[in-house]
Design an enzyme around this catalytic site. Structure first.
Site, PDB file in Angstrom:
ATOM      1  N   GLY B  40       0.786  -1.220   0.000  1.00 43.40           N
ATOM      2  CA  GLY B  40       0.000   0.000   0.000  1.00 43.40           C
ATOM      3  C   GLY B  40       0.821   1.274   0.000  1.00 43.40           C
ATOM      4  N   CYS B 256     -27.790 -10.548 -16.637  1.00 43.74           N
ATOM      5  CA  CYS B 256     -27.227 -10.178 -17.928  1.00 43.74           C
ATOM      6  C   CYS B 256     -28.165 -10.638 -19.041  1.00 43.74           C
ATOM      7  CB  CYS B 256     -25.843 -10.814 -18.100  1.00 43.74           C
ATOM      8  SG  CYS B 256     -25.156 -10.562 -19.759  1.00 43.74           S
ATOM      9  N   CYS B 259     -25.990 -13.525 -21.141  1.00 44.85           N
ATOM     10  CA  CYS B 259     -25.620 -14.825 -20.579  1.00 44.85           C
ATOM     11  C   CYS B 259     -26.464 -15.202 -19.377  1.00 44.85           C
ATOM     12  CB  CYS B 259     -24.137 -14.854 -20.207  1.00 44.85           C
ATOM     13  SG  CYS B 259     -23.752 -13.854 -18.740  1.00 44.85           S
ATOM     14  N   CYS B 280     -23.369  -7.929 -18.963  1.00 47.37           N
ATOM     15  CA  CYS B 280     -22.113  -8.110 -18.254  1.00 47.37           C
ATOM     16  C   CYS B 280     -21.116  -7.074 -18.734  1.00 47.37           C
ATOM     17  CB  CYS B 280     -21.520  -9.496 -18.534  1.00 47.37           C
ATOM     18  SG  CYS B 280     -22.255 -10.795 -17.561  1.00 47.37           S
TER      19      CYS B 280
END
Lengths: 280, 296, 258
Positions: B40, B256, B259, B280
């Site tokens: 970080g 979606c 799909c 998606c």
């Protein structure tokens, strides 16, 4: 009689701006009538300041501008570092720290959780970019509080105590009156339940009626929370009302120390006599 | 391939594999090691001039070029898409300057994944590495304009003003309004800006089996989330962090339209005279669920 | 210059209660010996003598009156005992478990003595704005760490004794008549049962009924065992109340040695 120990014991506190020399302290001060060293040109902001502050006590620090009173507060609030001396601060849990020698991380912790500061200029003490509640929240968050509801309730409680209307919690301090800004500063300073509060000319420049309410509030806080305070002012009325004991600074030195009423009614030092006489 | 093996570059330094000179590569790799060692922490580095403008992914690209070896298989995405202009151009430049480097659009097959704004939906596996293009590396930038002061804040772990921003958000919007670049604490110490990935992607960084490397070319900073490292979004104890819900008005979860997935980050596609379609955002995930009908 | 009877003293931690047992009458509470006070005015280069060689004792349950011509330093002696003035010479010993010399002790000891042992009541009532009369009177007890409600109850008791009308208890004393204010002042001076009470012309400019109530309260305090050091403008009061009379002489003005 319980023998308490001081919250703060300051001894020989000295701050010299510049490279300094062996004669700086000797060639400046009240007797010399200057605070710039004639030998090396360094500015002796304060030298040899010594006093004790006891639990729940309010100490007045009096003097004209340039006398070093704000320097003392900066050193003790760890906004500046002393050149010499010691300042032992005793935390509520009994731990003792020499404020002259603490490292940066400890300084931050003390500033964030043990000290509170109220400035003459609210722009120094408040973040004008966030709401009143946010200003209080910042201090609580510094102390590690992570519950939103608790923060909110604590902030409202502090606004109540400092007589800022609850409805103003989400307003920005820029929309507040001068007196309310000062009260918000006090609320913010009190948020982490500090053990030592610094008040630097907090009522200077406010209307008399507004001043009275703030002084009243400060005394109430002292009575109810027992916080030790250092009150810096050039206003004799303010020390008379607030401080049990007072020190008088001139050219960076303590020229007189005593009970406040004694200093105001029976001043010993020529400078204090002049100060008191010119005010009455 | 493990990330360590990808540190093996072609032997001959005069090959100029990967556009960057050896000195730059060494500096980047040293920087990345430091970033991995101090999770970080923003490591400053000398961002090189690239043949694309700063702000167009030069940070991520330099990381990829410094890491890639001919055995790698590279995937470049922009907002979940492999075929957007930005992704295509970056991929073309990288492959042109890294002879022998293979590319793929399939997340499962990639060893290096350079991304802008998304983390693939598919669970990543050891041997893969994520490289992020970062516009603003410092989470404190929104509350403190001075970099010198920001560095002090990071050094002191002083994130109070970031928390105040969260407080103000909750007061104003009753929730934290940060939709992307959501600040998160890494390994209990530094708080990072995870680049403009949506909140949806943030939990994927937590204890992830892969290394996540962040490069900000314009700001000249690198930082990293090493594998299996805690990444905790900043949130109040009583107002938990939440990802996007994609809920319809009846509270059901949008799926979606292609799909049928109900466990992916969706894009809302407005339709003229009809309710919006939801698709998606991660094209590869969508195609994978359909069994790669185009044979991609 | 007017002097408030008690500047705001720092709060003590809880557990410190004011003395409640009645002190034994006749026991010396304060012994002043050889007390001299003069004011050095640096800017005018002179010294103004105020009190010279004052010596006396104040005993529990008795009243010692200071008399003498104007300028003899009667008020200065009181202020020296209260530590508002710093004396040049002499000792001011407050007797107790351990004797405390108020002329030489440190400031915290002096503040502690002010909080617990010594009350100083002048003709003037100084208090915070907006504070109700009950809270003004209760303040010394609160400063000693007493519970606020208990302190208020004790304050009401004192105000009842001094016959202050109940309708006035919850308003600030700022608008009261001189007689009412003086009774509030005295109630505050007595509420925490100090061992030593100092009175500087407590009945000056009071109407007859108020003066009578104040005198009655002084008598009651004596019976309670409080040692009282007082200055009265009225010789009749001295005759009526004093157990001991101390006469102070006016010192002559001398130029500053420096």
């Amino acid at each position: 009689m319980v023998h308490e120990t001081p919250v703060l014991s300051v001894a020989g506190l000295t701050r010299i701006h510049g490279r300094g020399c062996a004669d700086c302290v000797r060639l400046t001060g009240d007797a010399a009538g200057r605070n710039v060293c004639p030998s090396c040109g360094s500015v002796v902001a304060v030298a040899d300041i010594s006093f004790d502050l006891w639990p729940g006590e309010i100490l007045g620090v009096m003097g004209e501008s340039g006398s070093g009173k704000s320097s003392v507060v900066k050193l003790l609030h760890l906004d500046d570092r002393a050149s010499a001396g010691s300042a032992w601060f005793r935390e509520g849990d009994g731990r003792r720290h020499d404020l002259v020698a603490v490292d940066e991380a400890e300084a931050r912790r003390l500033r964030d959780t043990r000290f509170g500061m109220v400035f003459q200029n609210p722009h120094l003490g408040l973040n004008f970019g966030v709401s009143a509640g946010g200003n209080i929240a910042e201090r609580l968050l510094c102390g590690g509080e992570r519950r939103f509801q608790t923060i909110r309730e604590t902030a409202l409680g502090l606004l109540d105590r400092t007589e800022v209307p609850r409805a103003r919690i989400d307003h920005q301090p820029g929309q507040f009156s001068g007196g309310m800004q000062q009260r918000l500063q006090i609320a913010r300073a009190l948020a982490p339940k500090p053990e030592l509060l610094f008040l630097d000319e907090v009522t200077t420049g406010l209307d008399l009626s507004v001043q009275a309410r703030i002084l009243d509030l400060i005394l109430e806080i002292q009575r109810e929370l027992g916080v030790a305070m250092i009150v810096v002012t050039h206003d004799l009325g303010v020390v008379r009302l607030l401080a049990g004991r007072t020190i008088v600074l001139r050219h960076g030195r303590v020229v007189e120390a005593g009970l406040t009423d004694q200093i105001l009614e029976d001043p010993q030092h020529p400078y204090t006599q002049q100060l008191v006489m010119s005010a009455l | 391939m493990s990330p360590a093996s990808s540190l093996q570059r072609p032997a001959s330094s005069c090959d100029r594999f990967g556009f960057l000179d050896d000195f730059a590569v060494r500096e980047m790799r040293r920087g990345m090691l430091k970033a991995l060692a101090i999770p970080g922490y923003q490591v400053p580095y000398a961002s090189r001039e690239m043949p694309i403008a700063r702000g167009f992914g030069t940070g991520g690209m330099q990381l990829t070029l410094a890491l890639a070896v001919p055995q790698d298989r590279l995937k470049v995405i922009d907002q979940g898409a492999d075929d957007s202009v930005n992704a295509v151009n970056l991929r073309r430049f990288i492959t042109a300057s890294c002879p022998g480097l293979a590319t793929t659009t399939r997340t499962a097959e990639a060893t290096l994944i350079q991304t802008r704004h998304r983390v693939p939906e598919r669970q990543l596996a050891p041997g893969q590495m994520m490289i992020y293009q970062v516009p603003y590396p410092d989470p404190l930038q929104i509350v403190e304009p001075s970099e010198a002061k920001r560095r002090r804040c990071h050094a002191h772990g002083d994130y109070a003003r970031l928390w105040v921003k969260l407080y103000e958000d909750v007061v104003r919007f009753r929730e934290v309004s940060i939709s992307n670049r959501y600040p998160a604490r890494v390994a209990g110490r530094y708080i990072i800006d995870p680049s403009p990935i949506p909140r949806w992607d943030l939990p994927k960084l937590h204890c992830s089996p892969v290394a996540h490397l962040f490069g900000a070319g314009r700001e000249k900073k690198l930082y990293a989330v090493p594998p299996f490292t805690e990444v905790v979004p900043l949130a109040f104890d009583d107002i938990p962090f939440a990802v996007e819900g994609f809920r319809a008005t009846d509270c059901s979860r949008h799926a979606c339209a292609t799909c049928g997935a109900t466990d992916t980050f969706l894009d809302e596609i407005p339709q003229v005279g009809a309710p919006p379609r939801w698709l998606c955002n991660d094209q590869d995930r969508c195609a994978e669920r359909q069994g790669y009908p185009d044979g991609a | 210059m007017p002097q408030s009877s008690s500047p705001i003293a720092p709060a003590l931690p809880c557990g410190l209660k004011a003395q409640s047992s009645k002190p034994k009458a006749g026991l010396a509470v304060l012994t002043v010996s050889g007390l001299s006070k003069s004011f050095t005015l640096h800017h005018q280069g002179k010294s103004i003598p105020s009190a010279y060689d004052a010596s006396f004792t104040v005993c529990a349950g008795q009243l010692t009156a200071l008399v003498g011509p104007s300028g003899a330093g009667k008020s200065s002696v009181l202020k020296c005992v209260y530590r508002t003035y710093l004396p040049q010479a002499g000792s001011i010993v407050l007797h107790g478990d351990t004797d405390l010399d108020l002329a030489a002790c440190d400031e915290h000891a002096a503040l502690r003595a002010r909080r617990r042992d010594i009350s100083y009541v002048t003709q003037f009532l100084h208090c915070l704005p907006r504070q109700s009369t009950v809270d003004v009177v209760a303040a010394p007890l609160v400063a000693l760490g007493e519970d606020r409600e208990v302190a208020r109850e004790a304050a009401r008791l004192r105000l009842r004794e001094l016959d202050l009308p109940g309708r006035l208890w919850d308003v600030p004393p700022a608008t009261f008549s001189g007689g009412e204010r003086q009774r509030v002042n005295l109630a505050r001076g007595l509420v925490h049962r100090p061992r030593l009470l100092m009175l500087d012309e407590p009945t000056a400019s009071l109407d007859q009924r108020s003066a009578e109530l104040v005198v009655a309260a002084i008598r009651a305090a004596k019976c309670d065992g409080v040692a009282i050091l007082a200055i009265f403008h009225d010789p009749a009061l001295v005759a009526a109340l004093a157990d001991t009379v101390v006469t102070l002489k006016r010192p002559t003005e001398v130029p500053c040695a420096a």
